[in-house]
Scaffold this motif. Structure first.
Motif, PDB file in Angstrom:
ATOM      1  N   UNK A  61       0.837  -1.209   0.000  1.00 33.72           N
ATOM      2  CA  UNK A  61       0.000   0.000   0.000  1.00 33.72           C
ATOM      3  C   UNK A  61       0.869   1.255   0.000  1.00 33.72           C
TER       4      UNK A  61
ATOM      5  N   UNK B 232      -5.741  -4.203  -2.581  1.00 36.93           N
ATOM      6  CA  UNK B 232      -4.895  -3.083  -2.147  1.00 36.93           C
ATOM      7  C   UNK B 232      -4.511  -2.211  -3.351  1.00 36.93           C
TER       8      UNK B 232
ATOM      9  N   UNK C  58      -6.245  -1.834  -6.268  1.00 33.78           N
ATOM     10  CA  UNK C  58      -7.422  -1.074  -6.712  1.00 33.78           C
ATOM     11  C   UNK C  58      -7.656   0.096  -5.745  1.00 33.78           C
ATOM     12  N   UNK C  59      -7.498  -0.183  -4.463  1.00 35.18           N
ATOM     13  CA  UNK C  59      -7.704   0.838  -3.435  1.00 35.18           C
ATOM     14  C   UNK C  59      -6.699   1.981  -3.574  1.00 35.18           C
TER      15      UNK C  59
ATOM     16  N   UNK D 204      -8.089   4.252  -6.131  1.00 38.91           N
ATOM     17  CA  UNK D 204      -9.345   4.865  -5.671  1.00 38.91           C
ATOM     18  C   UNK D 204      -9.084   5.912  -4.593  1.00 38.91           C
ATOM     19  N   UNK D 205      -8.154   5.607  -3.678  1.00 36.29           N
ATOM     20  CA  UNK D 205      -7.857   6.557  -2.600  1.00 36.29           C
ATOM     21  C   UNK D 205      -7.213   7.829  -3.126  1.00 36.29           C
TER      22      UNK D 205
ATOM     23  N   UNK E 187     -10.270   3.718 -11.753  1.00 35.95           N
ATOM     24  CA  UNK E 187      -9.551   2.445 -11.782  1.00 35.95           C
ATOM     25  C   UNK E 187     -10.309   1.494 -12.686  1.00 35.95           C
TER      26      UNK E 187
END
Lengths: 178, 178
Positions: free
Chosen positions: B50, B88, B90-91, B94-95, B100
Motif C-alpha cells: 500500500x 490493495x 485497486x484501493x 481509488x484513494x 480504476x
C-alpha cells in the motif's frame, strides 16, 4: 483488551468490537455491517469499505484487529471479492499501526463453541451467551465478527506470540546457514 | 494520457507507467516491481504494498490506474494472496481519486499481441516493441504491468464508459420497476 473483529466481505462486511481478558466474560462494545452495492464499481466498493473500516478503527481505538482468513470455496467469483475485501480489512488495521491477526473459520468456531465444525446458528447462540446479550446479534455477519473478536481475546494474543517466535527462529536458522 | 498499470502480486507486484493516446506509439515513463517478504506477516506485506503503490501514484500522477483482474487458478493459496494484493492495488488508485479499470489477462494479451492466448514471451516482446525499448523490461511482472497500461491507453477508456453506461441503464431499469 479491546479487539475489533472483521468478517470480510465485499457486499456485507461484519465488524464487531469486544472488550475482555482471557477466561472472563467479554463485553460487547458495538457491532456493524458495512454494505457495498454490487452494482457499483469494484474501486468504489473497496474505497467505501476502507473508509468505513478506518472510521470504525478510529472511533473504537482497539488494541488489535482480528480478521477471518479467506479460503477458496464453491463460488470462485465471490471468493475473489471476499479476498480483496480481506486485503482491505487487514490493511485497515495495519495502517492504524495495530497488530492484525488472522484466524481460520474453524479456529473461531472452536474458540466459541468448542467445535471447529459448529454451524452458524450455534456460533450465534454462543456469541449471544458469551456477551450476555438479550437477543442474538443480527445479521449473522455481525455475529461472526464478534466471534472473531472473542476468539482473539480468549487466545490472549498467544497465537501472535507463537507466530512471531517461529518467524524469528526461521530467520535465525537461515542466517546461520549462510 | 498517463496510465499506471498494476499486475498485482503479494511477493512481486509489477507497476508500469506509460503515456500515450489511442493508436499512437506509447512512451515508457517507468517500471517497478514491489517485493514483499513471504516470511513477513500478511499485515506488514499489505501495508508495504500500500505504501509503495501510494508513493508511485503520488510520484507519477497518472490520470488513471489499470489493474489486472485475478482469477482462481491452480494454486489456491497463491491466488488468495494475489486477490488481497489486487484489493490493495485497486484501493491505491481509488484513494488517490483516480478512475480504476480492471482487465482480464486475455484482454491485455489481445490488446498488445492481437491474441488473447499469447504467451508471456510474446507479450514481453510486443511491449518492448510498442514502447520502442532497446531491451525487454525485466522481470516479467514489470512487462505485464506495462502491457496493462498500454491496453488501457489503446482502449481509450472505452470500456470504462461502456461499463458506466451499462450500470446507469441497469439502475434506471430497476428504478422503473419499483
Amino acid at each position: 483488551m479491546r479487539v475489533l473483529g472483521i468478517d470480510p466481505g465485499l457486499t456485507r462486511c461484519g465488524v464487531g468490537v469486544v472488550e475482555g481478558v482471557p477466561g472472563r466474560q467479554c463485553k460487547l462494545i458495538g457491532y456493524y455491517v458495512v454494505y457495498t452495492d454490487p452494482d457499483d464499481d469494484i474501486a468504489l466498493r473497496l474505497l467505501r469499505l476502507d473508509t468505513e473500516l478506518a472510521a470504525l478503527v478510529a472511533e473504537h481505538k482497539p488494541e488489535s484487529v482480528a480478521v477471518e482468513r479467506v479460503f477458496a470455496q464453491h463460488n470462485v467469483q465471490t471468493v475473489m471479492g471476499t479476498a480483496q475485501a480481506s486485503g482491505v480489512a487487514v490493511l485497515a488495521g495495519a495502517r492504524a499501526g495495530l497488530p492484525v491477526q488472522t484466524y481460520t473459520p474453524s479456529e473461531v468456531k472452536a474458540a466459541v463453541t468448542g467445535s471447529g465444525t459448529a454451524g452458524k446458528a450455534q456460533v450465534t447462540s454462543m456469541v449471544t451467551r458469551l456477551l450476555g446479550l438479550d437477543a442474538p446479534p443480527r445479521p449473522a455477519d455481525a455475529a461472526d465478527a464478534l466471534a472473531l473478536a472473542i476468539c482473539h481475546i480468549w487466545r490472549g494474543g498467544t497465537k501472535a506470540r507463537i507466530e512471531a517466535a517461529k518467524a524469528k527462529a526461521m530467520k535465525n536458522m537461515r542466517g546461520a546457514r549462510r
